[in-house]
Design an enzyme around this catalytic site. Structure first.
Site, PDB file in Angstrom:
ATOM      1  N   GLU A  44      -6.093   6.547  -1.556  1.00 19.83           N
ATOM      2  CA  GLU A  44      -5.939   5.415  -0.640  1.00 19.83           C
ATOM      3  C   GLU A  44      -6.473   4.123  -1.257  1.00 19.83           C
ATOM      4  OE1 GLU A  44      -4.190   5.465   2.079  1.00 19.83           O
ATOM      5  OE2 GLU A  44      -3.831   7.622   1.937  1.00 19.83           O
ATOM      6  N   ASP A  67      -4.444   0.716  -1.689  1.00 18.05           N
ATOM      7  CA  ASP A  67      -4.890  -0.607  -1.206  1.00 18.05           C
ATOM      8  C   ASP A  67      -4.848  -1.628  -2.347  1.00 18.05           C
ATOM      9  OD1 ASP A  67      -5.372   0.094   1.402  1.00 18.05           O
ATOM     10  OD2 ASP A  67      -7.524   0.441   1.134  1.00 18.05           O
ATOM     11  N   HIS A 104       1.597   4.309  -2.977  1.00 21.34           N
ATOM     12  CA  HIS A 104       1.376   5.754  -2.920  1.00 21.34           C
ATOM     13  C   HIS A 104       2.332   6.504  -3.861  1.00 21.34           C
ATOM     14  CE1 HIS A 104      -1.905   6.334  -0.260  1.00 21.34           C
ATOM     15  NE2 HIS A 104      -1.335   5.782   0.791  1.00 21.34           N
ATOM     16  N   HIS A 107       0.847  -1.197   0.000  1.00 17.02           N
ATOM     17  CA  HIS A 107       0.000   0.000   0.000  1.00 17.02           C
ATOM     18  C   HIS A 107       0.886   1.251   0.000  1.00 17.02           C
ATOM     19  CE1 HIS A 107      -3.391   2.571   1.667  1.00 17.02           C
ATOM     20  NE2 HIS A 107      -2.340   3.244   2.077  1.00 17.02           N
ATOM     21  N   GLU A 108       1.864   1.283   0.904  1.00 16.37           N
ATOM     22  CA  GLU A 108       2.722   2.486   0.997  1.00 16.37           C
ATOM     23  C   GLU A 108       3.545   2.666  -0.283  1.00 16.37           C
ATOM     24  OE1 GLU A 108       1.901   4.474   3.115  1.00 16.37           O
ATOM     25  OE2 GLU A 108       0.896   3.189   4.564  1.00 16.37           O
TER      26      GLU A 108
END
Ligand SMILES: [Zn+2]
Length: 636
Positions: A543, A547, A487, A483-484
């Protein structure tokens, strides 16, 4: 860990997994869980935070009893912690606070307000704009000066005029009246009405949360002279005396607000003066005593639905953490985070980055040039795991006068902090800095640094444990790490390059293709409903992309290191990490302000996009978790 502990719970046999994965995994626990009175929710992330907080309070209480601690910074943190616990001493700060706000009564009009601005800025008053030093998004080796709009009383500009907004303002007004009465300020109705009137005027010109979610649009470089004239203030002199020299440009985060600023202040100065007085008082009154802290929590509790004020130990820990977070984070990390876990997590991160590269190399909708630039971004990504080796330099400036009251100490520390950050304006940015401390249960990607941070405190069960299965670790921390990393390639991150600068590294066609996929993700979430309230697809798109990319890359990594992995364990733990029970007020609030979608859909909607999910549980058409192939969205 709280008694609620959402981790080792049984499945819910009242629903079929094929119809509702989230409720199957978490429903039984949610049914029985009791939300602590002082919290808006309980479960997953929150349980870990509560656990870390409890542990750190025990640590601070034990350390407070020791005579000599061989760590100056930790000593200062402990002394601040003790100051918060001393309610009698706190009460001595009331006169200083009343003196502070009474100064505003002497500033009769906008012209004299301008002459006081330097003093008010330096002394932490609530101003009609915010000004501060941040990293320059066009050149992340440098800092820049940013002007923005102030925060509103309600959590979002769109709430003004609505029934729920009016109800909340009613609570706010009666709380402020009680505070004003208690400190002996006269004419409180007039003061309160003017405060609300000014805030309503602001709400018509400041950005909404949905607008703030587009980070790139907050970067608007203005000539300093243009900003001066819009602010109707000789900003140049201010900047020169504050920062030593004048930067070439100033970044305006909310241009619509600045366009309307002059008129607002010229025509409604009296309302502003009341607003500033009330907000400055409100933001500080909790330091004065436990009684005032309780009184001033009424509004935040109405927003979150919490039924009680946090106890004094938690409050003392949180306030100490606000000023000395890295000191506490390094202490926590050294004591509770092992080298073995660190090595293991680093290998998971590398595995995830490898999967990302592999997927990019096999990408069918991007050109070779764009793929090359995306891979460069991955290759240069900085990885920060656990906690920093040493506490950052700036903390050594945080010395306070031990003989003063808590309110005065907070003023002193806030002033030192803002002077320190302002002093950075013409300095080089140090990319080894951490934006999260080791005792934080969270993780982040910082687009300006192109780095990812996983603090020690999140590296726990159910996210990660050396004693849980590989599948569970990849369904937990693997998806969080993915997830990070994602980004870096969400709708905001995609517009920034490997150096952390806003820079278009895409071909036109590739970027258009990416935007089409982004639109699909907005659409997928925009239609969803949760207990009668709507999910905002635009607000949550970054977000949701993250995900989505997190699951994709974690699944691929797991497959590479364990081809016969049991994906049931992966998806079940993925649903488990989102386990949460929220108060309805809080759930509603988050739908308006939070860029993250609700936990229920972060689990249930995302997994429906993955073929592996259908195979793992034999999901078929007719099952509620089924989504036709043409409606599934996978971006990375
Ligand atoms: Zn995120």
């Amino acid at each position: 860990m709280s008694e609620n502990n959402a981790i080792n719970h049984e499945f819910n046999d009242k629903v079929r997994l094929e119809d509702d994965l989230y409720s199957y995994v978490n429903g039984k626990w949610i049914e029985n869980a009791v939300i602590p009175d002082d919290l808006p929710c309980t479960g997953g992330f929150i349980d870990l935070s509560v656990g870390v907080e409890k542990l750190m309070i025990e640590e601070l209480n034990a350390l407070s009893k020791q005579n000599q601690i061989d760590d100056e910074l930790l000593n200062r943190a402990i002394n601040l912690y003790k100051k918060v616990l001393d309610n009698d001493n706190r009460k001595k700060g009331l006169n200083a606070l009343l003196d502070k706000i009474s100064l505003l009564d002497n500033i009769k009009d906008n012209a004299s307000f301008r002459s006081y601005l330097y003093y008010l800025y330096d002394n932490n008053y609530t101003l009609p704009f915010s000004l501060g030093v941040s990293i320059d998004s066009k050149d992340a080796t440098k800092y820049c000066l940013t002007i923005s709009s102030p925060s509103l009383i309600l959590p979002d500009a769109t709430m003004y005029g609505s029934d729920s907004g009016n109800a909340l303002l009613g609570v706010y007004k009666s709380m402020i009246k009680a505070i004003l009465d208690e400190v002996g300020i006269q004419d409180c109705d007039d003061l309160i009405n003017k405060t609300i009137a000014f805030d309503e005027r602001l709400s018509k010109i400041v950005k909404t949360n949905e607008e703030w979610a587009d980070y790139i649009k907050a970067y608007n470089p203005y000539e300093v002279s243009k900003a001066c004239s819009l602010l109707d203030w000789n900003l140049k002199d201010f900047i020169h005396s504050r920062f030593g020299k004048t930067p070439e440009k100033i970044i305006v985060a909310d241009p619509r607000f600045l366009d309307n600023y002059k008129e607002l202040m010229e025509e409604h100065y009296e309302e502003f003066s009341a607003w500033s007085k009330v907000l400055t008082l409100y933001s500080n009154i909790g330091y004065i005593s436990e009684e005032f802290r309780e009184l001033s929590s009424i509004y935040s509790n109405a927003l979150s639905g919490a039924k009680a004020v946090t106890n004094i130990d938690k409050y003392a820990y949180r306030l100490t953490d606000r000023f000395y977070s890295e000191v506490l984070g390094v202490y926590y990390g050294k004591k509770y985070f092992g080298e073995e876990a660190k090595k293991d997590v680093i290998s998971i991160v590398h595995n995830l980055i490898e999967s990302y590269k592999h997927r990019l190399l096999n990408n069918t909708w991007l050109s070779k040039d764009t793929i090359k630039k995306a891979i460069l971004k991955l290759d240069t990504m900085i990885i920060k795991i656990g906690y920093p080796d040493k506490v950052e330099e700036s903390y050594k400036h945080l010395v306070f006068s031990e003989d003063k009251s808590l309110y005065e100490i907070v003023e002193e520390l806030s002033k030192i902090k803002s002077q320190y950050y302002d002093s950075l304006l013409f300095k080089e940015v140090d990319h080894s800095l951490w934006v999260m401390s080791g005792n934080t249960v969270n993780a982040c990607y910082n687009p300006s640094f192109n780095d990812i941070t996983f603090p020690a405190a999140i590296l726990q069960h159910p996210f990660y444990s050396l004693s849980q299965s590989v599948e569970e670790n990849y369904g937990g921390i693997g998806c969080v790490i993915g997830h990070e990393i994602s980004h870096a390639f969400d709708n905001n991150g995609a517009q920034m390059d490997e150096k952390g600068n806003i820079n278009n590294w895409w071909t036109k066609e590739d970027y258009e293709h990416f935007q089409e996929k982004t639109e699909l993700m907005i659409k997928e979430f925009d239609s969803l409903e949760l207990n009668g309230n709507k999910v905002n697809g635009k607000l949550t798109v970054s977000e949701n992309i993250a995900d989505n990319g997190g699951i994709t890359s974690s699944l691929e990594s797991l497959h590479r290191i364990k081809p016969d992995a049991d994906l049931k364990l992966f998806f079940i733990n993925y649903a488990r990490i989102w386990c949460i029970k929220q108060r309805p007020e809080y759930e509603k609030l988050l739908l308006t302000v939070d860029v993250h979608g609700p936990a229920y859909y972060r689990a249930n909607m995302q997994v429906r996009n993955f073929e592996e999910f259908y195979q793992a549980f034999d999901i078929k058409e007719g099952d509620k978790m089924f989504l036709p192939k043409e409606q599934r969205v996978i971006i990375w």
